[in-house]
Design an enzyme around this catalytic site. Sequence first.
Site, PDB file in Angstrom:
ATOM      1  N   GLY A  43       0.920  15.383   1.431  1.00 18.95           N
ATOM      2  CA  GLY A  43      -0.764  14.258   1.381  1.00 18.95           C
ATOM      3  C   GLY A  43      -1.249  13.306   0.579  1.00 18.95           C
ATOM      4  O   GLY A  43      -1.910  12.773   0.390  1.00 18.95           O
ATOM      5  N   PRO A  93       5.996  17.094  -1.330  1.00 16.90           N
ATOM      6  CA  PRO A  93       6.004  14.644  -1.395  1.00 16.90           C
ATOM      7  C   PRO A  93       6.564  14.525  -0.088  1.00 16.90           C
ATOM      8  O   PRO A  93       8.246  14.852  -0.263  1.00 16.90           O
ATOM      9  CB  PRO A  93       5.931  15.270  -2.809  1.00 16.90           C
ATOM     10  CG  PRO A  93       7.474  16.410  -3.175  1.00 16.90           C
ATOM     11  CD  PRO A  93       7.100  17.322  -2.212  1.00 16.90           C
ATOM     12  N   GLY A  94       6.521  13.945   0.292  1.00 15.57           N
ATOM     13  CA  GLY A  94       7.639  12.199   1.444  1.00 15.57           C
ATOM     14  C   GLY A  94       7.104  11.340   1.138  1.00 15.57           C
ATOM     15  O   GLY A  94       7.813  10.821   0.288  1.00 15.57           O
ATOM     16  N   ARG A  95       5.882  10.722   1.381  1.00 20.16           N
ATOM     17  CA  ARG A  95       4.884   9.802   1.096  1.00 20.16           C
ATOM     18  C   ARG A  95       5.702   8.893  -0.350  1.00 20.16           C
ATOM     19  O   ARG A  95       5.796   8.405  -0.586  1.00 20.16           O
ATOM     20  CB  ARG A  95       4.517   9.375   1.701  1.00 20.16           C
ATOM     21  CG  ARG A  95       3.796   8.042   1.649  1.00 20.16           C
ATOM     22  CD  ARG A  95       2.123   7.397   1.961  1.00 20.16           C
ATOM     23  NE  ARG A  95       1.388   8.768   2.763  1.00 20.16           N
ATOM     24  CZ  ARG A  95       1.638   7.927   3.484  1.00 20.16           C
ATOM     25  NH1 ARG A  95       1.827   6.552   4.204  1.00 20.16           N
ATOM     26  NH2 ARG A  95       1.118   8.632   4.908  1.00 20.16           N
ATOM     27  N   ARG A  99       3.423   1.532  11.797  1.00 20.28           N
ATOM     28  CA  ARG A  99       1.566   2.051  10.445  1.00 20.28           C
ATOM     29  C   ARG A  99       0.989   1.592  11.041  1.00 20.28           C
ATOM     30  O   ARG A  99      -0.296   1.698  11.732  1.00 20.28           O
ATOM     31  CB  ARG A  99       1.893   2.569   9.204  1.00 20.28           C
ATOM     32  CG  ARG A  99       3.016   3.160   9.132  1.00 20.28           C
ATOM     33  CD  ARG A  99       3.600   3.870   8.059  1.00 20.28           C
ATOM     34  NE  ARG A  99       1.967   4.237   7.050  1.00 20.28           N
ATOM     35  CZ  ARG A  99       1.285   4.040   6.654  1.00 20.28           C
ATOM     36  NH1 ARG A  99       1.482   2.342   5.497  1.00 20.28           N
ATOM     37  NH2 ARG A  99      -0.108   4.992   6.638  1.00 20.28           N
ATOM     38  N   TYR A 122      -1.951   3.235  12.953  1.00 17.86           N
ATOM     39  CA  TYR A 122      -3.113   4.136  12.496  1.00 17.86           C
ATOM     40  C   TYR A 122      -3.748   2.885  11.524  1.00 17.86           C
ATOM     41  O   TYR A 122      -5.038   3.345  10.853  1.00 17.86           O
ATOM     42  CB  TYR A 122      -2.640   4.605  10.644  1.00 17.86           C
ATOM     43  CG  TYR A 122      -1.518   5.573  11.275  1.00 17.86           C
ATOM     44  CD1 TYR A 122       0.127   5.470  10.495  1.00 17.86           C
ATOM     45  CD2 TYR A 122      -1.660   6.568  11.966  1.00 17.86           C
ATOM     46  CE1 TYR A 122       0.994   6.805  10.129  1.00 17.86           C
ATOM     47  CE2 TYR A 122      -0.417   7.222  12.295  1.00 17.86           C
ATOM     48  CZ  TYR A 122       0.266   7.762  11.723  1.00 17.86           C
ATOM     49  OH  TYR A 122       1.696   8.072  11.793  1.00 17.86           O
ATOM     50  N   CYS A 167       5.653  -8.640  23.308  1.00 16.54           N
ATOM     51  CA  CYS A 167       4.359  -9.005  23.912  1.00 16.54           C
ATOM     52  C   CYS A 167       3.158  -7.907  23.947  1.00 16.54           C
ATOM     53  O   CYS A 167       3.607  -6.830  24.936  1.00 16.54           O
ATOM     54  CB  CYS A 167       5.071  -8.851  24.767  1.00 16.54           C
ATOM     55  SG  CYS A 167       6.607  -9.838  25.206  1.00 16.54           S
ATOM     56  N   GLU A 168       2.575  -7.124  22.584  1.00 12.44           N
ATOM     57  CA  GLU A 168       2.409  -6.170  22.609  1.00 12.44           C
ATOM     58  C   GLU A 168       0.701  -7.310  22.085  1.00 12.44           C
ATOM     59  O   GLU A 168       0.424  -8.298  20.362  1.00 12.44           O
ATOM     60  CB  GLU A 168       2.322  -5.203  22.144  1.00 12.44           C
ATOM     61  CG  GLU A 168       3.547  -4.311  22.726  1.00 12.44           C
ATOM     62  CD  GLU A 168       2.622  -3.520  23.990  1.00 12.44           C
ATOM     63  OE1 GLU A 168       1.362  -3.711  23.936  1.00 12.44           O
ATOM     64  OE2 GLU A 168       3.281  -3.260  25.036  1.00 12.44           O
ATOM     65  N   TYR A 226       7.705   6.099   6.096  1.00 14.38           N
ATOM     66  CA  TYR A 226       7.488   6.039   7.379  1.00 14.38           C
ATOM     67  C   TYR A 226       7.065   4.893   7.987  1.00 14.38           C
ATOM     68  O   TYR A 226       6.743   4.042   8.622  1.00 14.38           O
ATOM     69  CB  TYR A 226       5.920   6.246   7.905  1.00 14.38           C
ATOM     70  CG  TYR A 226       5.669   8.042   7.276  1.00 14.38           C
ATOM     71  CD1 TYR A 226       6.260   8.656   8.079  1.00 14.38           C
ATOM     72  CD2 TYR A 226       5.054   8.197   6.372  1.00 14.38           C
ATOM     73  CE1 TYR A 226       5.667  10.355   7.652  1.00 14.38           C
ATOM     74  CE2 TYR A 226       4.488   9.634   6.026  1.00 14.38           C
ATOM     75  CZ  TYR A 226       5.256  10.331   6.217  1.00 14.38           C
ATOM     76  OH  TYR A 226       5.409  11.536   5.983  1.00 14.38           O
TER      77      TYR A 226
END
Length: 423
Positions: free
Chosen positions: A241, A290-292, A328, A332, A358-359, A387
């Site tokens: 995180g 850790p990722g991000r 993302r 979010y 189309c959104e 991500y």
Amino acid sequence: MQAFEYRNNQLWCEGLILSDVAQRFGTPLYVYSKQSIVDHCRWIEKAFGSIDHLSCYAVKANANAEIVRIIACESLGADVGSKGELQLALRAGFLPEKITFSGVGKRDDEIEFALENNISAFNVESEQELHVISHIATRLGKTARILLRVNFDIPSKTHPYITTGQKHNKFGVECSQAKRILLQATTCSGIEVHGIHSHLGSQITDRETFVRAAHAVVNFVNELRSERDNIPIREINFGGGYGVQYHDYITHPLLPQDDHHGETGLTTVSLLEAVLPILSHLKCKIVIQPGRSVVAHAGVLLTKVLYKKRTTEKTFVIVDAGMNDLIRPSLYLSYHQIVPLHVSNRQHEVVDVVGPLCESSDFFALDRMMPVVERGEHLAVMCTGAYGYVLSSNYNGRPRPTEVLVDGNHYEVITERESIHHV
């Protein structure tokens, strides 16, 4: 030197001009810096000094096989959330004894596969999961090393969709139940209790949140180790995180600044340095996920301006990448800095940067101050190494983009653009 920076008003990735890469491969296009990935791995490892630890890269952040292989070569571990991610980690060269398995919904066949491969530990999310793992391990004649994920109900200043450490979240067991479950685990066949796991959420930039969590972990472990309970705790998984800087990541005198100060000076190392002195008093092995913080800064999404449209209310910059390529911002309301590949002394204007889908939710930026851009120009959506592609889709029948890895003056295609036959 940053992996991405302006030189002579052109945006570069290591030794390559990004506009040349965009012309070569077309857009939408993900471009990654190998040096950035390596640097972030090494900065994290250096922060631990002599502390016994294991950094397990969260494969979910970016699961490209070549990127995962680079991280494995830096001697990190891996945290996986499925059989597929476990297979990917093993193929990439991660040692089984450096792989942890997280997630609230591990299938029986996934547990069996992980046990057969003798992974480091399962991060157990519920009492029933504990008994399922015990049953499968006993049947296979294996021992499952486990850490119980404890939910300390600590709020984090992040989007509700990516908070994981409060009572209303699906993750972990409440602190009030954790001791009973751990005592039970010490009597379960096929189970070896190693410690506890804690994870607050994603993209947390407030070090005080981590400090509160570290103190909660220490207090709880000391209670578990008391003469009354005497539960052996040898390992603490403090989760991940660790937030990264998204605002004003790339700078130039001709770019507008967004005056967002919450991420100023933010690094994973600074967040770790705030908690390691607290956790190290427990004399446990410290594991993180850790990722991000390993891959976010390593990637950009390149996109081309298709149209400009002005209404009485808005100016829209319509680009060829959409929320199917990078979800993302739509999911979010996440911020990504967006910059032109070539800067010049041009006016700034407030625009919405939107995709072709189309959104109405298909956008990358709303009411954003940006340099004036025109049809045919290329933009870079910064810090999309985490991500990004891994959450992409074929919505609206759109093939997923090419992924290119830059290493100095060289590039390598690590994912070919899908053809319409793949959609």
